[in-house]
Scaffold this active site. Structure first.
Site, PDB file in Angstrom:
ATOM      1  N   ASP A 232       0.699  -1.098   0.157  1.00  0.00           N
ATOM      2  CA  ASP A 232      -0.063   0.007  -0.034  1.00  0.00           C
ATOM      3  C   ASP A 232       0.813   1.196   0.032  1.00  0.00           C
ATOM      4  O   ASP A 232       2.063   1.338   0.441  1.00  0.00           O
ATOM      5  CB  ASP A 232      -0.827   0.014   1.274  1.00  0.00           C
ATOM      6  CG  ASP A 232      -2.190  -0.909   1.244  1.00  0.00           C
ATOM      7  OD1 ASP A 232      -2.608  -0.958   0.093  1.00  0.00           O
ATOM      8  OD2 ASP A 232      -2.807  -1.168   2.114  1.00  0.00           O
TER       9      ASP A 232
ATOM     10  N   TYR B 252       6.603  -9.945   7.016  1.00  0.00           N
ATOM     11  CA  TYR B 252       6.441  -8.475   7.114  1.00  0.00           C
ATOM     12  C   TYR B 252       7.030  -8.252   8.571  1.00  0.00           C
ATOM     13  O   TYR B 252       6.841  -9.198   9.488  1.00  0.00           O
ATOM     14  CB  TYR B 252       5.086  -8.236   6.856  1.00  0.00           C
ATOM     15  CG  TYR B 252       4.502  -7.983   5.724  1.00  0.00           C
ATOM     16  CD1 TYR B 252       4.693  -6.881   4.907  1.00  0.00           C
ATOM     17  CD2 TYR B 252       3.980  -9.158   4.959  1.00  0.00           C
ATOM     18  CE1 TYR B 252       4.353  -6.630   3.416  1.00  0.00           C
ATOM     19  CE2 TYR B 252       3.463  -9.195   3.662  1.00  0.00           C
ATOM     20  CZ  TYR B 252       3.521  -7.932   2.786  1.00  0.00           C
ATOM     21  OH  TYR B 252       3.216  -7.635   1.554  1.00  0.00           O
TER      22      TYR B 252
END
Lengths: 248, 248
Positions: A48, A106
């Protein structure tokens, strides 16, 4: 196949958009200039706006005779400072990063201190509310394994199935930072940021750790915590298995 | 007394300048607005353009009745995001940070990897030339203690004596980063950056570690290594002794 690192602060995300700067757009443009062909890369993770990466993946076809491993050097000469190719290599012709079995890691970085630290502001989420790492770890334990993560998926995701496997989910105190490190076989839209937002609710003491299990069972986005801000998130590791170009 | 943290990337250093953005200028302006008085802070360390800090010091006199420890919160509302006051406290009226016995710790961060990492570019110096940490540590050992550091001082420094004491000088490998951490009772103009540049020559193998001793004895800036770039440097710690306002 390119291994792409970037500071996402100045970009509207990885994926190509018409009227906004994106990582994919910059990589396509610079590859086009370098190879004198129109190039459209296929990206691995569609991070994003504002999310960072140490090792996202982009693959493309080319007629060029430049050896695969040399492309990184030439491309880095053209790319802006906040995007760097860390490796380039030839892969099987049919290889598609999102159709290949893979494992991504992540990290979500939280600066948990009385005051923000300016040199960390672009790469961590700041909160002065004290977070209990032990409680976050307890909550995290409920989320490891294969589960339907529908509660941890924002509207706008395009996948049919919301079942994913989290191989590990650690919460670590590193000085004034709390780092959430999650490895899985795939992540839904905003999943890591919602995981982070949910674990922070447990860390604040607003929710009991066992509520993580109830949130899973609810299969409802409204049950989970808020989506934590993008700047704290970084794609840290991306591994592939069986890179022979077939869907596994 | 304010403890000031900043990302120095956008500033022409700490010290006030007429036509360039500085940390001191921003702090003076915001304090003036908050307290409705003209304020001119006295800074602790005059960090250069592009150098960062976790805890620089600024002191000022005021007529205000706002309690010392509340000023940080009010000031942070007005300061730009890349400057933050981490603590504010009342100190003795005559206290002058540069005339008080103190101990400062600077860190110099080197990213020693094949390719730069975009999320580290603002806060470390990147070099792909492999550095031998052991050799850097050997060279560093010659510099610890009280010495005349004239060779490690750029022209433009204003002090009479160039004798300083380095209490400790560590070189640490932290993942792909090499961190030089130096604590001393005072530092000459560009001293830490010249120390870093010199230790890197030893790390590259260009110079033998024992050359560090010859450089000290030469008392000549030309003998030492280059001044390492500003972005790798951060003022990490600042301690005072006997804060009674008298020169010690």
């Amino acid at each position: 196949m390119l291994t792409v690192a970037y500071d996402g602060s100045a970009y509207s995300g990885f994926q190509l958009q018409d009227n906004a700067p994106t990582i994919e757009g910059e990589v396509n443009r610079c590859l086009g200039e370098l190879l004198q062909e129109e190039i459209k890369v296929i990206g691995g993770s569609r991070t994003d706006a504002g999310v960072h990466a140490l090792c996202n993946i982009a693959v493309f076809d080319t007629e060029s005779r430049i050896p695969g491993e040399k492309i990184s050097y030439a491309l880095n000469q053209r790319l802006p400072e906040d995007i760097r190719i860390r490796q380039s290599q030839e892969v099987a012709a049919g290889f598609h990063p999102r159709r290949c079995e893979s494992r991504k890691t992540y990290e979500y970085h939280i600066l948990n201190a009385k005051f923000p630290v300016p040199t960390k502001r672009l790469y961590s989420y700041f909160t002065y509310v004290p977070l209990n790492v032990g409680k976050m770890q307890e909550a995290a334990a409920y989320l490891v394994g294969e589960h339907d993560f529908k509660s941890f998926c924002s509207a706008g995701g395009q996948t049919e199935s919301t079942v994913r496997t989290i191989h590990s989910l650690q919460v670590m105190q590193e000085g004034e930072e709390i780092v959430i490190r999650v490895t899985g076989n795939g992540f839904l839209y905003n999943m890591v940021r919602i995981l982070a937002g949910t674990l922070m609710e447990a860390g604040k003491g607003a929710w009991e750790p066992e509520r993580a299990n109830e949130i899973l069972l609810a299969k409802d986005r409204g049950a989970a915590g808020p989506t934590a801000p993008a700047c704290g998130l970084i794609l840290a590791k991306y591994e592939f298995f069986h890179m022979d170009g077939n869907r596994n």
